[in-house]
Scaffold this active site. Structure first.
Site, short mmCIF file in Angstrom:
data_model
loop_
_atom_site.label_atom_id
_atom_site.label_comp_id
_atom_site.label_asym_id
_atom_site.label_seq_id
_atom_site.Cartn_x
_atom_site.Cartn_y
_atom_site.Cartn_z
N ARG A 448 0.72 -1.22 -0.09
CA ARG A 448 -0.01 -0.03 -0.02
C ARG A 448 0.83 1.01 0.02
O ARG A 448 0.66 2.21 0.77
CB ARG A 448 -0.93 0.03 1.11
CG ARG A 448 -2.19 1.04 0.85
CD ARG A 448 -3.13 1.01 2.12
NE ARG A 448 -4.19 1.87 1.71
CZ ARG A 448 -4.83 2.57 2.47
NH1 ARG A 448 -4.72 3.01 3.69
NH2 ARG A 448 -6.06 3.28 1.96
N LYS A 482 -9.04 6.40 15.89
CA LYS A 482 -9.18 5.19 14.86
C LYS A 482 -7.59 4.88 14.63
O LYS A 482 -6.88 5.58 13.96
CB LYS A 482 -9.81 5.43 13.68
CG LYS A 482 -9.66 4.14 12.86
CD LYS A 482 -10.56 4.30 11.69
CE LYS A 482 -10.52 3.27 10.64
NZ LYS A 482 -11.79 3.44 9.38
N ASP A 484 -4.74 2.58 12.93
CA ASP A 484 -5.00 1.87 11.79
C ASP A 484 -3.48 1.19 11.59
O ASP A 484 -2.57 1.58 12.02
CB ASP A 484 -5.27 2.56 10.58
CG ASP A 484 -5.86 1.72 9.40
OD1 ASP A 484 -5.93 0.37 9.70
OD2 ASP A 484 -6.88 2.24 8.73
N CYS A 531 -7.77 -0.82 14.29
CA CYS A 531 -8.03 -1.05 12.93
C CYS A 531 -6.85 -1.45 12.28
O CYS A 531 -5.86 -1.23 12.47
CB CYS A 531 -8.73 0.27 12.02
SG CYS A 531 -8.99 -0.07 10.34
N SER A 532 -6.92 -2.63 11.11
CA SER A 532 -5.53 -2.87 10.64
C SER A 532 -6.30 -3.64 9.27
O SER A 532 -6.63 -4.51 9.05
CB SER A 532 -5.23 -4.06 11.24
OG SER A 532 -3.90 -4.52 10.52
N ASP A 539 -7.49 -9.46 18.19
CA ASP A 539 -6.98 -10.58 19.21
C ASP A 539 -7.17 -9.90 20.51
O ASP A 539 -7.13 -8.76 20.84
CB ASP A 539 -5.42 -10.83 18.75
CG ASP A 539 -4.55 -9.64 18.92
OD1 ASP A 539 -3.97 -9.39 20.06
OD2 ASP A 539 -4.22 -9.36 17.77
N GLU A 619 -35.04 7.66 2.57
CA GLU A 619 -33.96 6.88 3.52
C GLU A 619 -33.40 7.67 4.41
O GLU A 619 -33.17 7.05 5.65
CB GLU A 619 -32.73 6.75 2.59
CG GLU A 619 -32.93 5.76 1.20
CD GLU A 619 -31.95 6.03 0.19
OE1 GLU A 619 -31.64 4.83 -0.23
OE2 GLU A 619 -31.23 6.98 0.03
C1 GLA Z 1 -7.87 1.10 6.02
C2 GLA Z 1 -8.97 1.17 7.04
C3 GLA Z 1 -10.10 1.95 6.32
C4 GLA Z 1 -9.94 3.16 6.08
C5 GLA Z 1 -8.53 3.37 5.35
C6 GLA Z 1 -7.81 4.79 5.03
O1 GLA Z 1 -7.95 0.28 5.09
O2 GLA Z 1 -9.35 -0.25 7.49
O3 GLA Z 1 -11.17 1.87 7.28
O4 GLA Z 1 -9.26 3.76 7.32
O5 GLA Z 1 -7.39 2.36 5.76
O6 GLA Z 1 -6.66 4.76 4.32
#
Ligand code: GLA
Length: 743
Positions: A448, A482, A484, A531-532, A539, A619
Site C-alpha cells: 500500500r 482510530k 490503523d 483497525c488494521s 486478538d 432513506e
Molecule cells: C484502512 C482502514 C479503512 C480506512 C483506510 C484509510 O483500509 O481499514 O477503514 O481507514 O485504511 O486509508
C-alpha cells in the site's frame, strides 16, 4: 626428532576413525539426582469447570482433567494418564528432550549445544483475589538450572482459565529459547471437531471446520503485524466431534498476542489431543541471558457443557470484564468519513457531514485518513504517512475548529492515525531511514505504498506514542482515535537490533504494547478503535488496550453476516464496529436494501460510513428511525448474552439474539439470506435464553407493518422458544429486528 613426532602424529590420524577422534579421551556421564516429591494433585476450579494436574513421585506433572466439575480432585491421585504408554503421554508443559517425542511447549538450546530439558515439580502456591484464583506451579530442570513457572489464573464466575508461563534462566550462561509456548492443554482420547477462522482482506473471520486426525494441524501466522489476516489466534473445539450451538462440550481458546502465533493440535498414537499454543518460534530463537526471564503471552480457555454458544458467552463475559479496554462500555454511534469522502474533502465537506450526522441522531463524527501532510500531502495513499501535521490546504481552520463544531452540534469527535507506518514520500522517511524495518542489502518492499516502522527501537516507540499524543493535543475535543495498521512485515529486520535479529518479531509486539501502555496511562478515557486494513489485528493481546475493533473493510451487509458470526464465536459483540455504507457496495458491488444494512450493522456497534447527502428523504427518515430504535436496545448488544440461532453458513436464515442478564429484555435479529418458496412462514425461529415462565411483549422495530402475526402482543418465553415465533420473509436480503420486554 621433530620429523619423527610429526610422522607419528600423521600415522595416528590415519588409523583412528574420524568420529572417535572427536570424542574426549575420558568420558564420564554424570547424572543428577532429582529429589523425590510427595505425589499430589493440583486443583484449578471455576464455578462451572475444573482443571486437575497430577504430580507423581518423580515430580512429573500431567494434566488429567479439563472440563465439567468432577468433584474431589483427590480422586485423580492415581489416575493413569498414559496407561502402558506413560512415557509417551505429554506432560503439562512438554519439553524437547526427556522421554517425550510429541509436540514441545519448551525447547531450549544451552551454551554447550545440548537441547534436552526435563522439568520437575518443586512447589506450587495459590493466591485468591477478587474473583480470580491464581495457581503458580514451579518446575525445574536439575541439570541446567532452568526454571519454569506455569501460571493458571482462574476467573471463577466467568469459567475462564488463563494460562501462561515464565521461563527463568537460573544457570550461569546464556541460553536460547527456541520455543516457549504459553500453554499446552492435554485432552483425553476422542474425536475432536476444530472450528477455526481464516480470511484475507475483506473476508476476515471465515469459519473452517475439520475433524482432527492423527498428526498435527497447525494454525499460525508469520505476518508480524496484521497477524490475524490469514488466521486468527483463536478456535472453538467440539469434543465429541459434532459442532452444536446448544449441546455438548465445547472449549474456546484464544491467544492474547498481536504478532506471529502458532497453535498446534496433535492427535497422538493413543488418540489423545495435545494443544500447544504460543508465540510462533519462526525466526525467533530468543536469547535469554543468565538471570533473565521470559514471560509468555496468555492463552485464554473456557469450557462449557452448553455447546459453542455457552463457550462464547463465557468468553464474552470474561472479555467485557477483563479482556477489552472498558469492555461493555456503550460506545457512541458514529458517521465515519472514509467511504463517503475518501481523501477528497475540505472543511466544508466535514462540517456538512457533521450536520447530517447530528440530524440523523448519530453521536460522533470520525475524520478518517487524509487530514495530514503538508509538504507531502496525504491526498492519496502514496504520500504523507509519518508527517502528522494538519494539511492546512484542506483544513485551514485546523482540527480544533472541526472538533469544536462537532461538539457544538452535540457530537463527539474522532480522528484517524496510522502511527506505525511511513510513506517513502514523506519527511519522516528522509529524516529517519534507520527507523524502517529492513534487512541489509535487500529491497524494502512496499505494501500500500508504505513501509513499516521498527517498534523494537525505543526511539520509534517514543515517536509512535508522540503521534498519538500530539494528535490528541490538536484539540481538547477529541474523544476517539482510530488506530490503523495497513501492512504486514516483509524482509524482516531491524537496524536497531544489530546481530540480534532473533528478537525482532517478539520485540516488535512488546514495543507496540509499550506504546499502548503509555497511551492508556495518559488517556484512559479516549475511545480507541483497533483497525488494521479492517480486521487484521483482532486478538485479545490488542483488545486489552482498545475499546473496539474494525472487523473488516468489507461493509457489505451480506459479507458482514459471516464475518460477524465468526468474530462472535470468541470475541464479544461490544467490540464490533459495524457500519451502514452506500450501494452498490464499494468492496463487493452488491446492492441490498438500506433497512437490511441497518439491521446487520445494529447487531454490533452501529455506525454509518457514506455521504449522507446522497440519501433520499425517505432513506433519511428510515436512518433516523433505525438509529433511534438501536439506542433503545443497544445495552443488550453491548452487555447482553448472545445466542446464535441459525448460521449464515447453513440454510436460508441467519439469526441471533441478545438477552439481558436478568432475562427480562431481549432483541432478536433475523435475516433472510436466500429466498426460496419454503421461506414463507415455514421457518420457525426458536428463541433462546428467555425465562419460559415470563411473558414478553414482542415489538418489531424499524417498520410500520410487521412481518410477524404476533407483533405487539404478549407471549410466554416457552411459546417463543418452543416453536411459536415464525416471522415471514418474502425476499432475499430482507430482515427484521424484534424487541422483547417482560410485562
Ligand atoms: C484502512 C482502514 C479503512 C480506512 C483506510 C484509510 O483500509 O481499514 O477503514 O481507514 O485504511 O486509508
Amino acid at each position: 626428532m621433530k620429523f619423527r613426532l610429526l610422522l607419528l602424529a600423521a600415522l595416528l590420524v590415519a588409523v583412528i576413525p574420524a568420529d572417535a577422534r572427536k570424542r574426549p579421551q575420558k568420558f564420564s556421564h554424570q547424572t543428577f539426582d532429582i529429589p523425590a516429591v510427595q505425589p499430589r494433585v493440583i486443583d484449578v476450579e471455576t464455578s462451572g469447570t475444573q482443571l486437575v494436574l497430577q504430580v507423581d513421585a518423580k515430580g512429573t506433572v500431567r494434566t488429567v482433567h479439563y472440563g465439567a466439575p468432577a468433584g474431589d480432585p483427590a480422586q485423580f491421585m492415581e489416575f493413569d494418564a498414559g496407561g502402558q504408554h506413560n512415557f509417551s503421554a505429554p506432560t503439562t508443559y512438554p519439553t524437547a528432550g526427556g522421554t517425550f517425542n510429541g509436540l514441545d511447549a519448551l525447547h531450549v538450546k544451552y551454551s554447550d549445544g545440548s537441547q534436552n530439558t526435563e522439568l520437575y515439580y518443586t512447589s506450587h502456591e495459590v493466591q485468591v483475589r477478587d474473583g480470580i484464583t491464581t495457581t503458580t506451579v514451579h518446575l525445574k530442570d536439575y541439570v541446567t538450572s532452568l526454571e519454569a513457572d506455569l501460571i493458571y489464573d482462574a476467573c471463577v464466575p466467568e469459567d475462564v482459565i488463563l494460562m501462561h508461563a515464565v521461563i527463568r534462566n537460573c544457570g550461569k550462561k546464556a541460553v536460547e529459547l527456541r520455543n516457549a509456548a504459553s500453554a499446552s492443554l492435554n485432552l483425553p482420547a476422542g474425536k475432536y471437531l476444530l472450528t477455526h477462522f481464516y480470511g484475507g482482506w475483506a473476508t476476515e473471520m471465515q469459519m473452517d471446520q475439520t475433524i482432527l486426525t492423527h498428526d498435527t494441524k497447525v494454525i499460525e501466522t508469520r505476518r508480524g503485524t496484521q497477524a490475524t489476516q490469514g488466521n486468527n489466534p483463536s478456535f472453538m473445539l467440539s469434543p465429541g466431534g459434532t459442532y452444536s450451538e446448544t449441546d455438548g462440550e465445547a472449549i474456546a481458546g484464544a491467544l492474547a498476542w498481536s504478532g506471529n502465533f502458532r497453535i498446534s493440535f496433535e492427535i497422538d498414537q493413543s488418540d489423545r489431543l495435545n494443544i500447544v499454543s504460543g508465540i510462533n518460534p519462526f525466526a525467533s530463537a530468543y536469547p535469554l541471558r543468565a538471570g533473565d526471564s521470559f514471560t509468555t503471552p496468555e492463552m485464554i480457555y473456557t469450557w462449557s457443557g452448553e455447546g459453542a454458544g455457552g463457550a462464547s458467552r463465557n468468553m464474552h463475559r470474561w472479555a467485557r470484564k477483563y479482556g477489552v479496554w472498558k469492555g461493555g462500555q456503550v460506545n457512541p454511534t458514529l458517521l465515519n468519513s472514509w467511504e463517503g469522502a475518501y481523501f477528497t474533502f475540505a472543511t466544508e465537506t466535514l462540517l456538512r457531514m457533521i450536520d447530517d450526522a447530528a440530524s440523523m441522531g448519530l453521536e460522533m463524527f470520525v475524520l478518517d485518513d487524509g487530514w495530514f501532510g503538508l509538504e507531502h500531502p496525504r491526498n492519496s495513499d502514496k504520500a504523507g504517512l509519518g508527517d502528522w501535521e494538519v494539511n492546512t490546504d484542506k483544513i485551514p481552520e485546523g482540527i480544533d475548529y472541526v472538533a469544536k463544531y462537532a461538539h457544538s452540534k452535540g457530537l463527539k469527535f474522532g480522528i484517524w492515525i496510522e502511527p506505525e507506518m511511513v510513506n517513502p514520500d514523506s519527511n519522516l522517511a528522509a529524516a529517519h531511514p534507520e527507523w524502517i524495518v529492513q534487512s541489509p542489502g535487500r529491497d524494502i518492499y512496499m505494501s500500500r505504498n508504505q513501509w513499516l516502522l521498527d517498534l523494537t527501537n525505543p526511539a520509534v516507540q517514543d515517536f509512535v506514542f508522540g503521534v498519538f499524543d500530539r494528535t490528541v493535543s490538536l484539540s481538547p475535543d477529541i474523544d476517539y482515535i482510530k488506530w490503523d495498521s495497513n501492512r504486514r512485515v516483509m524482509s524482516f529486520g531491524s537496524p536497531y537490533l544489530g546481530d540480534e535479529q532473533d528478537r525482532f518479531f517478539i520485540e516488535y509486539v512488546q514495543g507496540l504494547y509499550n506504546v499502548c501502555r503509555r497511551m492508556r496511562e495518559k488517556y484512559p478515557d479516549i475511545i480507541v478503535q483497533c483497525c488494521s486494513s479492517g480486521g487484521n489485528r483482532v486478538d485479545y493481546g490488542s483488545m486489552r488496550w482498545f475499546n473496539e475493533v474494525w472487523t473488516s473493510d468489507n461493509t457489505d451487509a451480506i459479507s458482514r453476516t459471516r464475518i460477524q458470526w465468526g468474530t462472535s464465536l470468541v470475541y464479544p459483540p461490544c467490540v464490533m464496529g459495524s457500519h451502514v455504507s452506500a450501494v452498490p457496495n464499494h468492496q463487493t458491488g452488491n446492492v441490498t436494501p438500506l433497512k437490511f444494512r441497518f439491521d446487520v450493522a445494529s447487531s454490533g456497534r452501529l455506525g454509518m460510513e457514506l455521504q449522507p447527502k446522497t440519501l433520499t428523504d425517505e432513506e433519511r427518515a428510515l436512518a433516523d428511525r433505525c438509529i433511534r430504535s438501536y439506542k433503545g436496545y443497544r445495552d443488550l448488544v453491548f452487555n447482553g448474552d448472545l445466542y446464535r440461532l441459525s448460521s449464515p453458513y447453513e440454510g436460508d436464515f441467519y439469526s441471533l439474539m441478545y438477552v439481558s442478564p436478568d432475562r427480562r429484555r431481549a432483541v432478536v435479529f433475523c435475516y433472510c439470506l436466500r429466498f426460496q418458496n419454503h421461506s414463507i412462514g415455514g421457518h420457525v425461529f426458536r428463541l433462546r435464553g428467555l425465562d419460559p415462565a415470563l411473558k414478553y411483549r414482542v415489538t418489531e422495530q424499524n417498520v410500520d407493518g410487521s412481518c410477524w402475526w404476533g407483533d405487539g402482543r404478549t407471549f410466554s418465553g416457552s411459546f417463543l422458544s418452543g416453536g411459536g415465533f415464525n416471522p415471514v420473509f418474502r425476499e432475499a436480503d430482507t430482515s427484521a429486528v424484534f424487541l422483547l420486554e417482560a410485562v
